[in-house]
Design an enzyme around this catalytic site. Structure first.
Site, PDB file in Angstrom:
ATOM      1  N   CYS A 148      36.940  11.106  40.700  1.00 37.04           N
ATOM      2  CA  CYS A 148      36.161  12.329  40.734  1.00 37.04           C
ATOM      3  C   CYS A 148      36.994  13.590  40.767  1.00 37.04           C
ATOM      4  CB  CYS A 148      35.211  12.297  41.913  1.00 37.04           C
ATOM      5  SG  CYS A 148      36.051  12.053  43.483  1.00 37.04           S
TER       6      CYS A 148
ATOM      7  N   HIS B 139      33.499  12.879  47.560  1.00 36.51           N
ATOM      8  CA  HIS B 139      33.311  13.086  46.129  1.00 36.51           C
ATOM      9  C   HIS B 139      33.644  14.537  45.802  1.00 36.51           C
ATOM     10  CE1 HIS B 139      31.911  11.916  42.245  1.00 36.51           C
ATOM     11  NE2 HIS B 139      30.870  12.734  42.216  1.00 36.51           N
TER      12      HIS B 139
ATOM     13  N   ASP C 239      28.289  16.830  37.180  1.00 32.39           N
ATOM     14  CA  ASP C 239      29.208  15.829  37.739  1.00 32.39           C
ATOM     15  C   ASP C 239      29.854  15.068  36.600  1.00 32.39           C
ATOM     16  OD1 ASP C 239      30.591  13.970  39.113  1.00 32.39           O
ATOM     17  OD2 ASP C 239      28.918  13.275  40.351  1.00 32.39           O
TER      18      ASP C 239
END
Lengths: 658, 322
Positions: free
Chosen positions: A417, A461, A477
């Site tokens: 991430c 994250h 995302d």
């Protein structure tokens, strides 16, 4: 070895070792060695019968150890250093512990050492640890007292109870204190925050998110399954892919590292969502992480009293670091539009990039910018790029050097991430779209047992937000474009390989079940603060009490607790008779007395038989059989029929009782 | 007590059984002479078996002499009675050496103390010097006269009497000397029925004259050894110690019982248990002998109204039997 079982010294050493365990676990290796050495010496001395070391040697060892300790910690002021000092000195104390007085000191101070561990952690495990220390110390103290008593009386000491028996005895003694402990726990006046809630980051700062993100920052969190917080929802649970728990928002990029901005932190949010229409209502129980963020779903609609402010970029911030379990009620509205218009200063901040970095990406983004007509299309194009090219999701990416984005995009194409969010945000800025990186937690594990969502450090994250006209700051995302399962099922399922040995599904399930118990502990014990205390008192029908009222209530409850325990102790002290036959005999006499026979404890068995003879409420045969065999056992020392007599005594009833 | 079934006894103990039977017969005989005093008779026998000496504190004419004489008779023992008076000299008790001209040597004439059973009547009438001659003989089991040590017979049993009311012209025995007596008893007036029986039956002295010896001195020595073997359990010793401790801690008494008194108590209790037919001591044995043992050894604290007897009885009611 057999003699060690009832050797007070063995118990003192054992208790000290147990009390030292958590301390040893967090000490540097050389201090562990220094702490264990005197303990080992003392143990060997006990077995081999060595004599105490000379004073000068003990003094020398102590001074040398002090030097090492100060060298390790720098000073002796911190929590860790102070407890380290206590541990070391206690271990060294064993070198001169050859008398009851010293052994008693070590056993008592082991309890103190045990108590200091609560400065660091107050989890459920600590209950077992505290209980083990308490029982061990009680047994040690009891054995010391027993040995002393028999040394004075010159009588042979009675045989010990064995390890299990001693432990049971210690546990019974400890259980005696439970009513008093409960009274203290419930009614001791509480401060708003505990006295020991002093943040300390020196040696054992808690893991968790930080206010900057460099390559590898989040990586360490993936290994950490400890809980970050728990959320208990009122009503329906949001979908997993909507569970974006917002933490630090990062604006400033220096080519390698992302950081929060002063403005983002210190300016207040301009508007809040309407709490009335916000769909998500929940309580967050945040584990201490010693930083300033409270986590909430996008976008927080209320500012809980625990928080100090809601910042411009919708971070919930506290004035002081979160040093203890903190629970707060939250309401969130995911449909809220953050900044329909973007101020120029902020737009400038959200577009700033260092020069001379990542030329290939810059060149590519300028080309793409020219090819697309609006921002939304460009965002989609970048996401498609991530999705269709062979990007991989992995927790062990290759290292990147100066041009991190270039290298990632065109060469390594493997990361998690942090890489995707950072790369995406940089690409957006290069294309002239304001962007920032948000770190926090994504997802969580729904615990059916307790109906709450557990978010662990491994759920950490990072994602990106871009500002688009019409939708304001919009969450994108990029990780989801590469590995949709990361968002749909969680970080662990997005990986093919186990993270470490013993990383098994069933073990994780066991841990999750345990987490439910732990949550109860947090909820009922750790989080029992002034507010809950007054709630409890209200429940008991007692209105608001000042400190003075609480102290009075505490005194009263301690009296009540004492009233529960003291008669028991008093009986124990008075009825020192350990022999079950004699105890049953006393009970037998009491029965006879109740039936009206004029017997007293000052009567021998013959007199008892005589006094009970011909009494209408008693079976003469049984009475005389009992008195006869009691006399044979106690005074003729014929022990064969002991068990029969014991049974007979237990079974004996007067006629009115049957 | 079925615990002492003869069936359980080994052949070696058969002789002991016979001995004990003769002992009980002897007790019966004495009881037949001294009517209605069986507890005192048992205590007297117990005192003998415990190798102690007996002090009888009572008025004249209640049967002290009869008891002593009867005991001596059934034991088949020499019996001497010494009437203590203020002019009684130690030599009158111990004996003198007389120069025999024909043999050109001194010849020792043993005094009345050289008997198996000695009745020292009104012991508090003699001067302390004479008293101590008797008491030393009791303690040592031997006498030293003119440098020569003479062993006294074994068994050697002294019964001393005191008249508690008669205080004029007496020399009360000091506490330390009273301690030499194992037990002190009082006979007391007989019950009316017993007294009637006494009045109707023939003269005690003629009964005594007809009485045969039942036991021999060897029997007595063997019985004394038997008594010493009577078992005293831990629990019993705890009770004994609890009693001793209570006498020492209680505010009712001037001083508590000495360790020597404790040993005496155990010896008496053993003998009492033996006479009860048991081979172990029960708390009841302790209780039976305790008043006789404590009475002459203890004094009630100054200012207390109650008598020693009452206080001792209260003590026994108070101390728990373990």
């Amino acid at each position: 070895m057999k003699t060690l079982r009832h050797n007070p010294m063995a118990w003192v050493i054992g208790t000290l070792l147990v009390a030292l365990l958590p301390q040893l676990a967090s000490m540097p290796a050389h201090l562990v060695a220094i702490t264990l050495a005197p303990i080992a010496w003392r143990g060997a001395a006990e077995i081999r019968g060595w004599r105490p070391l000379p004073t000068w040697l003990r003094l020398g060892v102590t001074l040398a150890t002090l030097v090492v300790l100060v060298g390790t910690y720098g000073n002796l002021l911190g929590r860790r250093a102070a407890v380290g000092l206590l541990s070391l000195m206690l271990a060294l104390k064993l070198l001169e512990t050859f008398r009851a007085r010293d052994a008693r000191i070590v056993a008592s101070l082991s309890l103190f050492l045990c108590a200091t561990q609560f400065l660091f952690t107050q989890g459920l495990v600590m209950v077992a640890y505290g209980a083990a220390c308490t029982v061990g110390a009680l047994v040690a103290l009891a054995l010391i007292a027993r040995r002393e008593a028999f040394a004075v009386s010159a009588r042979p000491a009675p045989p010990g109870r064995g390890v299990l028996g001693e432990l049971g005895f210690g546990a019974r003694l400890a259980a005696l204190a439970v009513p008093l402990a409960l009274a203290l726990f419930l009614f001791f006046p509480r401060w708003g925050s505990p006295l020991w809630g002093v943040p300390e980051r020196s040696l054992d700062a808690k893991s968790g998110l930080s206010d900057s993100m460099a390559p590898g920052t989040i990586q360490s969190l993936f290994m950490d399954d400890s809980p970050a917080f728990r959320a208990i929802f009122d009503g329906d649970l949001p979908r997993r892919q909507d569970l974006y728990w917002r933490g630090p928002v990062l604006w400033e990029f220096d080519g390698r590292q992302w950081e929060t901005s002063w403005m983002g932190r210190n300016h207040q949010a301009e508007r809040l969502p309407d709490p009335e229409s916000a769909p998500y209502r929940y309580e967050v129980q945040l584990e201490p992480h010693e930083r300033h963020w409270l986590f909430a779903l996008d976008y927080p609609a209320v500012i809980p009293p625990e928080a100090n402010r809601l910042s411009l970029d919708y971070q919930l911030l506290t004035r002081r670091g979160v040093t203890r379990l903190t629970a707060y009620e939250m309401v969130s509205d995911p449909g809220f539009i953050d900044s329909p218009t973007l101020r120029n200063t902020l737009r400038g901040m959200a577009l700033a990039l260092p020069d001379d970095f990542n030329p290939r990406t810059r060149e590519m983004m300028e080309r793409w910018r020219a090819e697309t007509d609006n921002d939304a299309t460009l965002v989609r194009r970048v996401l498609e790029h991530f999705n269709q090219e062979d990007f991989r999701y992995t927790l062990n990416p290759p290292l990147l050097s100066r041009h991190t984005v270039d290298e990632f995009l065109f060469e390594t194409r493997a990361g998690f991430c942090e890489h995707y969010a950072s790369t995406f945000a940089v690409m957006m800025r290069m294309a002239g779209i304001p962007s920032r990186v948000v770190t926090g937690y994504q997802g969580g594990w729904y615990n059916e047992l307790g109906n709450y969502v557990l978010v662990r450090q491994s759920d950490a994250h990072a994602w990106a937000e871009v500002w688009l006209p019409g939708t304001g700051w919009t969450r994108i995302d990029p990780t989801a474009a590469v590995a949709p399962s990361r968002v749909e099922r969680g970080a662990l399922d997005a990986l093919d390989a186990r993270r470490y040995l013993f990383d098994y599904e069933w073990l994780r399930n066991v841990r999750n079940a345990f987490d439910w118990v732990n949550r109860g502990w947090n909820d009922w014990v750790i989080a029992f603060d002034a507010r809950r205390q007054s709630g409890l008192l209200g429940f008991m029908g007692i209105g608001r009490l000042g400190t003075r009222g609480l102290v009075a209530l505490l005194g009263l409850s301690m009296l009540v607790a004492g009233a529960l325990v003291v008669p028991w102790l008093w009986r124990l002290g008075r009825d020192r008779e350990r022999d079950p036959v004699v105890r049953q005999w006393r009970r037998f006499l009491a029965r006879l007395r109740k039936a009206g026979a004029p017997v007293t404890v000052a009567m021998g068995p013959l007199e008892v038989a005589h006094a009970a003879a011909g009494h209408p409420g008693l079976d003469p045969v049984r009475v005389s059989r009992i008195t006869q065999s009691y006399m044979n056992l106690r005074y003729a020392s014929r022990v064969e029929d002991r068990e029969i007599l014991l049974r007979e005594l237990k079974r004996f009833r007067t006629r009115s009782e049957t | 007590m079925d615990a002492l079934d003869t069936a359980k006894l080994s052949p070696r103990e058969d002789a002991a059984g016979d001995r004990r039977d003769r002992l009980f017969a002897a007790m019966d005989t004495v009881n037949a002479i001294l009517l209605g005093k069986s507890p005192q008779v048992q205590l007297a026998f117990g005192c003998l078996l415990a190798r102690g000496h007996l002090l009888i504190e009572d008025l004249p004419g209640v049967g002290k002499t009869t008891l002593a004489h009867a005991l001596a008779t059934v034991l088949g023992a020499d019996y001497q009675r010494i009437q203590f008076t203020s002019d009684l000299m130690p030599a009158d008790i111990l004996g003198v050496s007389v120069y025999r001209r024909d043999q050109e040597a001194f010849e020792f004439h043993p005094g009345p103390i050289f008997a198996d059973v000695v009745l020292a009547d009104e012991v508090n009438r003699a001067t302390p010097k004479t008293q101590s001659a008797l008491l030393e003989a009791m303690a040592e089991g031997q006498v030293t006269i003119e440098g020569r040590t003479q062993a006294l017979p074994d068994p050697f049993f002294v019964i001393a009497t005191q008249n508690p009311l008669d205080l004029v012209g007496t020399y009360p025995l000091p506490d330390s000397q009273l301690d030499r007596f194992l037990l002190s008893i009082s006979l007391g007036f007989p019950d009316p029925e017993v007294e009637r029986e006494l009045l109707l039956s023939e003269d005690r002295s003629s009964v005594l004259a007809r009485t045969q010896a039942v036991l021999s001195p060897e029997d007595v020595r063997a019985l004394q050894a038997d008594c010493a073997r009577v078992h005293a359990s831990d629990a019993l010793l705890s009770y004994l110690q609890a009693l001793l401790a209570e006498t020492r801690n209680s505010r009712w008494f001037e001083v508590g019982l000495s360790p020597r008194a404790g040993l005496a108590l155990l010896r008496c209790a053993r003998a009492h248990a033996f006479l009860e037919g048991r081979d172990f001591v029960a708390p009841e044995d302790i209780k039976a002998v305790f008043p006789g043992l404590a009475r002459h050894r203890m004094t009630v604290s100054h200012g207390m109204e109650a008598s020693v007897e009452d206080q001792v009885a209260g003590l026994l009611r108070q101390v728990a039997v373990p």
